[in-house]
Write an enzyme that holds these catalytic residues in place. Structure first.
Site, PDB file in Angstrom:
ATOM      1  N   ASP A  44    -124.467  50.884 -23.908  1.00 30.08           N
ATOM      2  CA  ASP A  44    -123.386  50.570 -23.117  1.00 30.08           C
ATOM      3  C   ASP A  44    -122.281  50.321 -23.896  1.00 30.08           C
ATOM      4  OD1 ASP A  44    -124.207  48.144 -23.690  1.00 30.08           O
ATOM      5  OD2 ASP A  44    -124.091  47.201 -21.554  1.00 30.08           O
ATOM      6  N   SER A  45    -122.420  50.482 -25.109  1.00 30.05           N
ATOM      7  CA  SER A  45    -121.264  50.321 -26.207  1.00 30.05           C
ATOM      8  C   SER A  45    -120.413  51.247 -26.122  1.00 30.05           C
ATOM      9  CB  SER A  45    -121.966  50.244 -27.749  1.00 30.05           C
ATOM     10  OG  SER A  45    -122.901  51.351 -27.814  1.00 30.05           O
ATOM     11  N   ASP A  83    -129.462  52.550 -21.846  1.00 31.99           N
ATOM     12  CA  ASP A  83    -128.998  51.152 -21.734  1.00 31.99           C
ATOM     13  C   ASP A  83    -128.868  51.066 -20.352  1.00 31.99           C
ATOM     14  OD1 ASP A  83    -128.848  48.857 -22.995  1.00 31.99           O
ATOM     15  OD2 ASP A  83    -126.862  49.187 -23.700  1.00 31.99           O
ATOM     16  N   LYS A 112    -133.353  50.079 -21.790  1.00 28.68           N
ATOM     17  CA  LYS A 112    -133.111  48.966 -22.574  1.00 28.68           C
ATOM     18  C   LYS A 112    -132.620  47.997 -21.427  1.00 28.68           C
ATOM     19  CE  LYS A 112    -130.495  48.254 -25.947  1.00 28.68           C
ATOM     20  NZ  LYS A 112    -129.520  46.952 -25.234  1.00 28.68           N
ATOM     21  N   GLU A 114    -130.960  43.968 -21.468  1.00 27.64           N
ATOM     22  CA  GLU A 114    -130.496  42.802 -22.353  1.00 27.64           C
ATOM     23  C   GLU A 114    -130.955  41.602 -21.645  1.00 27.64           C
ATOM     24  OE1 GLU A 114    -126.348  42.255 -23.200  1.00 27.64           O
ATOM     25  OE2 GLU A 114    -126.036  44.442 -23.993  1.00 27.64           O
ATOM     26  N   GLU A 181    -130.183  41.218 -31.953  1.00 35.06           N
ATOM     27  CA  GLU A 181    -128.724  41.370 -32.350  1.00 35.06           C
ATOM     28  C   GLU A 181    -128.037  40.173 -32.840  1.00 35.06           C
ATOM     29  OE1 GLU A 181    -126.394  43.867 -29.512  1.00 35.06           O
ATOM     30  OE2 GLU A 181    -124.264  43.422 -30.860  1.00 35.06           O
TER      31      GLU A 181
END
Ligand code: KIV
Length: 291
Positions: A44-45, A83, A112, A114, A181
């Site tokens: 999602d970056s 993501d 993925k 978070e 991270e």
């Protein structure tokens, strides 16, 4: 099925380091796959590096599906990981399941999320329905407001406990790997030793099972890079130089050169065809005027 599967990623722990990189479109994913990258990740970056947002909070499911489709079409070998964007899995397990399924249907091999402990039930359900999951702890950018910005994690006893709890909960719930991270390297080492699933570090030092970097950061395309990034190329400058040269050649008529275009070899033939085409056009335009 692609060659690299979640099972293979688990088997790599302790044997071979895992290389993961983000990619958001077809040509980048093609290159990443040819380079032998193990996990090609639609992060999602993309909200920041592709769409110019200041953070990742505005990324939508639609954007993730769109980019996952493009990446999935390119990748033959690597594992395609997508993501789950902010608020696509937090409201309910059902919504998380539905949204994860959309990414799988767009061509991803795994998703993925978070977080860890807080989402252990969702991870369990996803795995049970057949969707492999990677977790993410330490600095979780979707929670940067609560964390107080993008900062190094794991300095306090509470943070060490939280990171370890997340990783263990993910392992227990059936996740196949976890991203750590911007975590102090000692803490990343501890987690790597404490869980059986691979740890993928970003800004978390060398004592992990693999590394992930953002495409634009490592290739030198994005200006605001985190302090832990190694720039493997300066493509931003190279692209700018190429564009400046192109611009200048267009302006001074140096481009296109004869090898870039085609013209009639027989000019008399062209003159005849041109004459007939113009005459026909004039006749037709007389007819058009009757319309
Ligand atoms: O979205 C992303 O690129 C990520 C990486 C930083 C792991 O989550």
């Amino acid at each position: 099925m692609r060659e690299i599967t979640p099972r293979k990623i688990i088997e790599m722990k302790g044997r071979e380091k895992i290389a993961m990189v983000t990619a958001y479109d077809y040509p980048s994913a093609l290159i990443a796959d040819k380079a032998g990258i193990d996990i090609i990740f639609i992060g999602d970056s993309l909200g920041m590096v592709v769409y110019g947002e200041p953070n990742t909070l505005n990324v939508s499911m639609e954007q993730m599906i769109y980019h996952t489709r493009a990446v999935a079409k390119a990748v033959k070998r690597g594992l395609v990981l997508a993501d789950m964007p902010f608020m696509s899995y937090e409201v309910s397990i059902e919504e998380g399941l539905r949204n994860a399924a959309k990414l799988i249907q767009a061509g991803a091999d795994a998703v993925k999320i978070e977080g860890g402990y807080d989402h252990r039930k969702l991870v369990k359900r996803l795995v049970r329905v057949g969707i492999p999951v990677m977790g993410h702890t330490g600095l979780t950018p979707q929670r940067y407001l609560r964390l107080g910005g993008y900062r190094l994690m794991g300095e306090t006893e509470e943070e060490i406990e939280e990171i370890l709890r997340d990783a263990k909960a993910l392992e227990k719930a059936g996740a196949f790997a976890v991203v750590l991270e911007f975590v102090l390297a000692d803490v990343a080492k501890l987690v790597t030793e404490e869980v059986k699933i691979p740890t993928i570090g970003i800004g978390s030092g060398p004592y992990v099972d693999g590394q992930v970097l953002v495409w634009h950061d490592l290739l030198g395309i994005y200006e605001n890079v985190p302090p832990f990034v190694k720039k493997y190329a300066d493509l931003g400058s190279m692209i700018q130089l190429a564009l400046e040269e192109y611009r200048s050649e267009v302006k001074n008529g140096k481009f296109p050169e004869p090898k870039h275009y085609w013209e009639f070899l027989d000019k008399d033939d062209f003159e005849k065809k041109k004459k007939r085409a113009i005459e026909k056009l004039m006749r037709d335009s007389l007819e058009f005027s009757d319309d």
